[in-house]
Design an enzyme around this catalytic site. Sequence first.
Site, PDB file in Angstrom:
ATOM      1  N   HIS A 174       0.858  -1.183   0.000  1.00  0.00           N
ATOM      2  CA  HIS A 174       0.000   0.000   0.000  1.00  0.00           C
ATOM      3  C   HIS A 174       0.895   1.233   0.000  1.00  0.00           C
ATOM      4  O   HIS A 174       1.734   1.411   0.887  1.00  0.00           O
ATOM      5  CB  HIS A 174      -0.939   0.004   1.204  1.00  0.00           C
ATOM      6  CG  HIS A 174      -2.046  -1.011   1.082  1.00  0.00           C
ATOM      7  ND1 HIS A 174      -2.577  -1.665   2.176  1.00  0.00           N
ATOM      8  CD2 HIS A 174      -2.728  -1.470  -0.007  1.00  0.00           C
ATOM      9  CE1 HIS A 174      -3.534  -2.488   1.763  1.00  0.00           C
ATOM     10  NE2 HIS A 174      -3.643  -2.381   0.440  1.00  0.00           N
ATOM     11  N   GLU A 177       1.872   3.774   3.027  1.00  0.00           N
ATOM     12  CA  GLU A 177       2.347   3.235   4.303  1.00  0.00           C
ATOM     13  C   GLU A 177       3.876   3.278   4.360  1.00  0.00           C
ATOM     14  O   GLU A 177       4.561   2.252   4.363  1.00  0.00           O
ATOM     15  CB  GLU A 177       1.772   1.823   4.484  1.00  0.00           C
ATOM     16  CG  GLU A 177       0.248   1.862   4.550  1.00  0.00           C
ATOM     17  CD  GLU A 177      -0.424   0.490   4.490  1.00  0.00           C
ATOM     18  OE1 GLU A 177       0.288  -0.539   4.544  1.00  0.00           O
ATOM     19  OE2 GLU A 177      -1.673   0.444   4.393  1.00  0.00           O
ATOM     20  N   ARG A 230      -3.118   5.067  -2.067  1.00  0.00           N
ATOM     21  CA  ARG A 230      -3.012   3.711  -1.517  1.00  0.00           C
ATOM     22  C   ARG A 230      -2.779   2.648  -2.589  1.00  0.00           C
ATOM     23  O   ARG A 230      -1.987   1.721  -2.398  1.00  0.00           O
ATOM     24  CB  ARG A 230      -4.298   3.385  -0.755  1.00  0.00           C
ATOM     25  CG  ARG A 230      -4.519   1.920  -0.372  1.00  0.00           C
ATOM     26  CD  ARG A 230      -5.883   1.777   0.285  1.00  0.00           C
ATOM     27  NE  ARG A 230      -6.342   0.403   0.395  1.00  0.00           N
ATOM     28  CZ  ARG A 230      -6.231  -0.344   1.472  1.00  0.00           C
ATOM     29  NH1 ARG A 230      -5.622   0.129   2.547  1.00  0.00           N
ATOM     30  NH2 ARG A 230      -6.715  -1.578   1.505  1.00  0.00           N
ATOM     31  N   HIS A 301       2.547  -3.704   6.978  1.00  0.00           N
ATOM     32  CA  HIS A 301       1.502  -2.713   6.716  1.00  0.00           C
ATOM     33  C   HIS A 301       1.466  -1.702   7.851  1.00  0.00           C
ATOM     34  O   HIS A 301       2.088  -1.879   8.892  1.00  0.00           O
ATOM     35  CB  HIS A 301       0.125  -3.392   6.629  1.00  0.00           C
ATOM     36  CG  HIS A 301      -0.113  -4.152   5.370  1.00  0.00           C
ATOM     37  ND1 HIS A 301      -0.967  -3.722   4.384  1.00  0.00           N
ATOM     38  CD2 HIS A 301       0.387  -5.336   4.940  1.00  0.00           C
ATOM     39  CE1 HIS A 301      -0.994  -4.603   3.392  1.00  0.00           C
ATOM     40  NE2 HIS A 301      -0.168  -5.592   3.706  1.00  0.00           N
ATOM     41  N   GLU A 377       0.404  -5.108  11.033  1.00  0.00           N
ATOM     42  CA  GLU A 377       0.030  -3.687  10.966  1.00  0.00           C
ATOM     43  C   GLU A 377       0.834  -2.934  12.021  1.00  0.00           C
ATOM     44  O   GLU A 377       0.696  -3.179  13.221  1.00  0.00           O
ATOM     45  CB  GLU A 377      -1.471  -3.516  11.214  1.00  0.00           C
ATOM     46  CG  GLU A 377      -2.369  -4.186  10.179  1.00  0.00           C
ATOM     47  CD  GLU A 377      -2.571  -3.342   8.937  1.00  0.00           C
ATOM     48  OE1 GLU A 377      -2.027  -2.221   8.880  1.00  0.00           O
ATOM     49  OE2 GLU A 377      -3.287  -3.806   8.028  1.00  0.00           O
TER      50      GLU A 377
END
Length: 423
Positions: A174, A177, A230, A301, A377
């Site tokens: 993405h 990020e 994104r 992520h 994440e």
Amino acid sequence: MKNLLWVLASLAVLLAIGCAEKVRYDNFKVFKIKTKNVEQRKWLEQLASDSENFNLWHSGKEEVHIMVNPQKLINLQNYTRSYSLPMEVMVSNVQSLIDGEQSTRSTDDDSSFGWTRYYPLSAIEAFLDDIHAKYPSVTSAIDIGTSYEGRKIRGIKISYKEGNPGIFIESNIHAREWITSATATWLINELLTSTDEKVRNLAENHDWYIVPVLNVDGFAYTHTTDRMWRKTRQPVNFSSCIGADPNRNYDSHWMENNGASANPCSETYAGTSPFSEPEIKALADYVASIKDRLNIMLAFHSYSQVLLSPYGWTADLPSNFDDLMAVAKAYADAVESLPYGTVYTYGTSSGAMYFASGATNDWAYSEQDILLSFTIEFRDTGRYGFILPPIQILPHCEETMAGLLAFVEKADELGYLNVKYTF
């Protein structure tokens, strides 16, 4: 020569920025909205598909984070009031965070690569070149493939001896990020330079395959044009909207159970077909070609501070669920034990966060039999979201190393690093 590489890389991005008009987010706010059911969450996600005025930052079981154009704030307020949904401001001015993030560029020395600021793709590539020049006996370049816009997707293999179990890291799938590629490059450097005994064991007794930036087109676009982009950058024939969510594009239960969107304007648009995005097809082909050497697959992520195991496409639990939770707990406990006290949670993608089909971790687990496959994440939980201040890069990287050390130790204890394990 090294200094010249950094200078040329910095000049290249400055020239690109000068040629493009940057999207600004003056007075755009990010709200945390508590939801009571799936229907309310889905409505907010649908609202966010109007990407010019709303942008979905996070969607969880009990809350949604959404960025709002100030001109459309009344629309969101009317809905949340009509359903008595609690709403609070998380970010009062997105542009101020972006400006603060970028200001480090004018104060740092551009002649060396480090982890006190974020770097464009050209500088990351120069960093990889420098690493290969310094450590030719233990590193080798990986040519993953070519993006839609013709950029090379580069990776690096670090191997000190034959027969090591393999760990694959996918990063910056993405585009916005940025903390993920910063962490990946730091990890590369640490695996090669650290003198810590535990890190040396981690580095020398495992083969590492690391792709710092997978979504190279989208990542470049975040630096030149739109910090909050994104998706990929491949046009969609039947829509004016561009790109797909690359983490919904793998050929594993693609588009099942509403785990992705068929709307090209959505941030979770799955693409026209599985592997429609050349970046994802290229990575999948490469991983499939070496799957017998891989014991662990990690996808970096941000944000939310959570480790997500398969499955994302169904609420069913994977057969080795207990082991997956054990390694995730080891990671989370190690991170929380540091002075920063950062708390990570863990669970399946569908259970801990939301349904997501066609994602890396499910594909690696279900289609390639890599039984320790996770999405991680990173920081934070919404105060800064995707625009994590550069001052947090090094503390976060320290946490990631502590987590990986514990994760791999637990994986070894459970027998997952036998080459190749069988269950």
